[in-house]
Design a protein around this motif. Sequence first.
Motif, short mmCIF file in Angstrom:
data_model
loop_
_atom_site.label_atom_id
_atom_site.label_comp_id
_atom_site.label_asym_id
_atom_site.label_seq_id
_atom_site.Cartn_x
_atom_site.Cartn_y
_atom_site.Cartn_z
N ASP A 117 0.88 -1.28 0.16
CA ASP A 117 -0.09 -0.04 0.02
C ASP A 117 0.93 1.40 0.03
O ASP A 117 0.55 2.09 -0.86
CB ASP A 117 -0.85 0.03 1.17
CG ASP A 117 -1.94 1.01 1.51
OD1 ASP A 117 -1.31 2.11 1.85
OD2 ASP A 117 -2.87 0.86 1.10
N TRP A 118 2.05 1.35 0.90
CA TRP A 118 2.75 2.38 0.93
C TRP A 118 3.54 2.59 -0.35
O TRP A 118 3.78 3.73 -0.55
CB TRP A 118 3.78 1.91 1.96
CG TRP A 118 4.51 3.16 2.79
CD1 TRP A 118 6.00 3.40 2.67
CD2 TRP A 118 3.90 4.12 3.47
NE1 TRP A 118 6.26 4.31 3.36
CE2 TRP A 118 5.11 4.87 3.89
CE3 TRP A 118 2.92 4.22 4.14
CZ2 TRP A 118 4.85 5.84 4.91
CZ3 TRP A 118 2.62 5.23 5.06
CH2 TRP A 118 3.71 6.07 5.60
N LEU A 119 4.14 1.39 -1.13
CA LEU A 119 4.62 1.50 -2.34
C LEU A 119 3.85 2.31 -3.36
O LEU A 119 4.29 3.12 -4.31
CB LEU A 119 5.13 0.11 -2.87
CG LEU A 119 6.13 -0.48 -2.21
CD1 LEU A 119 6.69 -1.72 -2.95
CD2 LEU A 119 7.44 0.45 -1.96
N TYR A 150 5.64 5.76 -3.50
CA TYR A 150 6.67 5.45 -4.14
C TYR A 150 6.63 5.31 -5.75
O TYR A 150 7.45 4.79 -6.30
CB TYR A 150 7.37 3.81 -3.58
CG TYR A 150 8.14 4.20 -2.48
CD1 TYR A 150 7.53 4.58 -1.12
CD2 TYR A 150 9.59 4.26 -2.30
CE1 TYR A 150 8.05 4.79 -0.20
CE2 TYR A 150 10.22 4.27 -1.18
CZ TYR A 150 9.49 4.33 0.13
OH TYR A 150 10.18 4.76 1.25
N GLY A 151 5.45 5.66 -6.18
CA GLY A 151 5.09 5.63 -7.63
C GLY A 151 4.91 4.41 -8.26
O GLY A 151 5.01 4.29 -9.50
N LYS A 203 14.36 10.72 -9.77
CA LYS A 203 13.72 10.28 -8.24
C LYS A 203 12.90 9.17 -8.19
O LYS A 203 13.17 8.25 -7.27
CB LYS A 203 12.76 11.59 -7.96
CG LYS A 203 12.25 11.67 -6.42
CD LYS A 203 11.39 12.82 -6.20
CE LYS A 203 10.62 12.83 -5.04
NZ LYS A 203 9.81 13.84 -4.71
N LEU A 204 12.13 9.09 -9.21
CA LEU A 204 11.28 7.49 -9.16
C LEU A 204 12.21 6.45 -9.16
O LEU A 204 11.91 5.52 -8.43
CB LEU A 204 10.48 7.78 -10.36
CG LEU A 204 9.01 8.35 -10.18
CD1 LEU A 204 8.20 8.22 -11.44
CD2 LEU A 204 8.35 7.92 -8.98
N GLY A 251 14.73 4.62 1.18
CA GLY A 251 13.55 5.02 1.50
C GLY A 251 13.28 6.60 0.73
O GLY A 251 14.39 6.93 0.52
N MET A 252 12.06 7.13 1.09
CA MET A 252 12.05 8.34 0.47
C MET A 252 12.68 9.65 1.00
O MET A 252 13.38 10.48 0.45
CB MET A 252 10.54 8.63 0.49
CG MET A 252 9.60 8.11 -0.47
SD MET A 252 10.17 7.92 -2.15
CE MET A 252 10.03 9.74 -2.93
N LYS A 253 13.02 9.31 2.32
CA LYS A 253 13.92 10.27 3.09
C LYS A 253 15.24 10.21 2.57
O LYS A 253 15.79 11.54 2.30
CB LYS A 253 14.03 9.98 4.42
CG LYS A 253 12.89 10.89 5.17
CD LYS A 253 13.41 10.92 6.69
CE LYS A 253 11.99 11.29 7.46
NZ LYS A 253 11.94 10.80 8.96
#
Length: 420
Positions: free
Chosen positions: A286-288, A292-293, A334-335, A344-346
Motif C-alpha cells: 500500500d505504501w509503495l 513510491y510511484g 527520483k522515481l 526510502g523516500m527520506k
Amino acid sequence: MNYERIKEKLEILADAAKYDVSCSSSGSKRANKNKGLGDSSGMGICHSYTEDGRCVSLLKILLTNVCIFDCAYCVTRKSNDIKRAAFTVQEVVDLTINFYRRNYIEGLFLSSGIFKSPDATMERLIRVAKKLRLEENFNGYIHLKSIPGASDELMQEAGLYADRLSVNIEIPTKAGLKLLAPDKDHKDFIQPMKAVQKSIHIYKSEKKLIKSTPIYAPAGQSTQMIVGATGESDRDIMYSANFFYNKFEMKRVYYSGYIPVADDSRLPAIGTEVPMMRENRLYQTDWLLRFYGFDVREILNDTHQNLDMDIDPKLSWALRNLDQFPIDINRADKLMLARVPGIGMKSVGKILSARRFRKLNWEHLKAIGISMNRSKYFIICDSKEFESRDLTGSKIKNLIMINSTSKYHKNFNNQLNLFA
Ligand code: SF4
C-alpha cells in the motif's frame, strides 16, 4: 446514571469494536474553537480503547452490538449467541466527555451493529456526533463508521460533525461478500462512499467562495478489508484497494488479518493463526503505491499473485526486474532512486540534495543512512569497488537474507543456497 450497567455496556461494546482497525486519525485539522473541549489537529493519534494494543487513546466503541445481519466473519452477527447491549445517545456523549476530561482519550471512534435499518442506525450515530459538537462544544477527533446502505442525505449530514467517515468493505471481492455476508450488497458500500466523496468536493469548492462554509469530513474517508477470511489472493486485495484509492479518493485503506471468531466451514477454523505477516506485507505494498510511484500491476499480477512473506515487496519487485539495475546513484531520477531496495523516500531526498554538490560514493551513501546490505546489489556510484553484477536474483536474495538483521529474518526459509 447506573454506573454498573454503563460499565457492563462499555465492556461489551468496547470488546466488540476491537476488530475494527481503521481508527487512525491522521489528517484532520479541526482546531479548538470557542474555548471548546479538545483539539484534534496535529496529534496523529491512532489509538483505541481495546486491550490488544492496536489503539489506545480513542474511545473506540459500538453504539450497539445488536445486528439484524448475519455476516459470517463478524462476532456481532445475529446468529452468534453473545451478550448484547446498546448505549443511548446521551450515554455515549457523557462517556466521551468524561473520558476526555480525565485525559483518557482524545477522541471518539464510533461504530455500530445495524439495528432496525441502516438509516435508523446511521441517524443515531449522527446524533451522538451532533450533540458532542453542538451541545458539548467538543472539538476532539470523531471517527464515525458509515453504515452500508445508509442514505445519501444522512451521509451528507454525518460529515458535518465527523472528522473522518469510513465504510468497511470487509470482504475484498463481490464473490467473497456473497458467500459470507449474503444480506449485504456490494452497492450498499459503494453508495455511501460516493455520497461522501461528492460532499467533500462540494463543500471544498463552496468554501473557496464562501469562507463560512463548514468543513466536511476534514480527515476524508477510509475503508477496511479483512485479510484471510476467504480465499482472495493478495492481488485481489490490492487491486480492490487500488480501486478505492483511485475511484473514491480514500485517505487510507486498512488491512485487518482475520481473527477466527466463528465455527463455520466457509471460514478458517477457530485457532488458525492471524495472518499478521501478510497484513504487514499488504501495508508495505500500500505504501509503495501511495508514496513510491509503483503501479499495483508491477507488484502483483497474473504471474505473481501473492506477496512474498520472507522479503518485502520492493525487494521482491527488484529481484524480478534485475534488467532495470544497476542504476547510477549520481544520475538516476527520483522515481528510480525510490525503487532501489534499502532506499526510502527520506534518503532519496538526501541523495538528490547531496549530489548537487559532489559525486556520491559508498562512504557518502553510508553517511546518508541507506541500507547498504540491500542497496549495494542494485546501484553503482562514484567508487571503483562495486558488487558483482553477475549474481542471479536468488543469489542476491540469499546474500541479503544472510546479512539481514530484520525481525522478519526468521520468516526466511533457511534453505540458503548461495549457489542457486
Ligand atoms: S452488518 Fe456489520 S455488525 Fe452486522 S454482522 Fe455484518 S459486519 Fe457485523
